[in-house]
Design an enzyme around this catalytic site. Structure first.
Site, PDB file in Angstrom:
ATOM      1  N   HIS A  83       0.831  -1.198   0.069  1.00 54.81           N
ATOM      2  CA  HIS A  83      -0.123   0.035  -0.064  1.00 54.81           C
ATOM      3  C   HIS A  83       0.683   1.284  -0.246  1.00 54.81           C
ATOM      4  CE1 HIS A  83      -3.927  -2.002   1.453  1.00 54.81           C
ATOM      5  NE2 HIS A  83      -3.465  -2.610   0.655  1.00 54.81           N
ATOM      6  N   GLU A  85       0.843   3.819   1.729  1.00 52.87           N
ATOM      7  CA  GLU A  85       1.330   4.483   3.061  1.00 52.87           C
ATOM      8  C   GLU A  85       2.467   3.458   3.706  1.00 52.87           C
ATOM      9  OE1 GLU A  85      -1.684   3.584   1.967  1.00 52.87           O
ATOM     10  OE2 GLU A  85      -3.304   4.438   3.297  1.00 52.87           O
ATOM     11  N   CYS A 113      -6.418   1.990   5.247  1.00 55.92           N
ATOM     12  CA  CYS A 113      -7.329   0.749   5.746  1.00 55.92           C
ATOM     13  C   CYS A 113      -6.668   0.456   7.154  1.00 55.92           C
ATOM     14  CB  CYS A 113      -6.548  -0.396   4.748  1.00 55.92           C
ATOM     15  SG  CYS A 113      -5.084  -0.881   4.972  1.00 55.92           S
ATOM     16  N   CYS A 116      -2.876  -0.009   7.445  1.00 58.61           N
ATOM     17  CA  CYS A 116      -1.989   1.217   7.224  1.00 58.61           C
ATOM     18  C   CYS A 116      -2.089   2.010   8.518  1.00 58.61           C
ATOM     19  CB  CYS A 116      -2.392   2.002   6.009  1.00 58.61           C
ATOM     20  SG  CYS A 116      -1.749   0.900   4.422  1.00 58.61           S
TER      21      CYS A 116
HETATM   22 ZN   LIG Z   1      -3.658   0.363   3.458  1.00 59.01          ZN
END
Ligand SMILES: [Zn+2]
Length: 182
Positions: A83, A85, A113, A116
Site C-alpha cells: 500500500h 502508506e 485501511c 496502514c
Molecule cells: Zn492500506
C-alpha cells in the site's frame, strides 16, 4: 524549513503536499494500479514540556522536507503490504534512520485501511491528512477510527477532506477507464 513553507498557512501547506500525494496516485494509475498516493513530511519533534519549542531530538536537516513517498503497487509487487502508506513509511524510516516517525505528517489521497492505520500508530506519527474517505474500508473514521481511538497510548491528529474532489476524481476516472477497456 524552507521560506516558502514557513510563510504558508497550515491549509496552504496541506494542499501543497496533498497535490504531491495526488502525483504519486497518478503514478499508480499509470502502472494500472488503483490510484492511491502518499507523502510524508517532517516537521520536527515538539518538546513535551513546552509544545512551542522543538525537542533536541528534532532532526533539523529534514525539517519541512518530504522524507517518504509511496503509491499503491499491490499488483506490481504481488504483495498485500505494498500500500502507498506502507511504502512511504518504509522510506521515511530509512531516511530518518528510525522506526519512530514522531514529528512527521502523512498526506494520503484515500482514507487508510486497518493495516496502514495500524502502521501509522506504530510509527507514532503526529498527524495524518486525508483526501477522500473510503466508506467501505477506511479505518480513520469510516468503519473504525484507529487513529483517534481512546485507550491506545498514542493518538494521531487527523485532518480530512483536503483536495477531496481531486482525490476522489483520480479514483473514479481510473475505474471508468478500466470499465471502458473491458
Ligand atoms: Zn492500506
Amino acid at each position: 524549513m524552507t521560506n516558502t513553507t514557513k510563510n504558508m498557512s497550515t491549509e496552504e501547506t496541506d494542499i501543497k503536499y496533498m497535490k504531491e500525494a495526488i502525483r504519486q496516485a497518478k503514478k499508480a494509475a499509470e502502472a494500472g494500479e488503483v490510484p492511491i498516493g502518499c507523502v510524508i513530511v517532517y516537521n520536527g519533534i515538539r518538546d513535551k514540556g513546552d509544545r512551542k519549542k522543538f525537542s533536541d531530538k528534532t532532526k533539523t536537516e529534514f525539517m519541512g522536507k518530504v522524507i517518504g513517498r509511496g503509491y499503491n503497487r499491490r499488483n506490481t509487487d504481488k504483495s498485500t503490504l505494498s500500500h502507498a502508506e506502507i511504502t512511504a513509511i518504509k522510506k521515511a524510516s530509512k531516511k530518518l534512520d528510525d522506526w519512530r516517525l514522531e514529528g512527521a505528517t502523512m498526506y494520503v489521497t484515500l482514507e487508510p485501511c486497518q493495516m496502514c492505520a495500524g502502521a501509522i500508530m506504530q510509527a507514532r506519527m503526529d498527524r495524518v491528512v486525508i483526501g477522500c474517505m473510503n466508506p467501505k474500508a477506511g479505518c480513520a473514521g469510516s468503519i473504525l477510527n484507529i487513529l483517534e481511538m481512546d485507550g491506545f497510548n498514542h493518538k494521531v491528529e487527523v485532518t480530512r477532506g483536503v483536495c477531496e474532489d481531486e482525490c476522489s476524481r483520480v479514483l473514479t476516472d481510473f475505474f471508468k477507464e478500466m470499465r471502458s477497456r473491458k
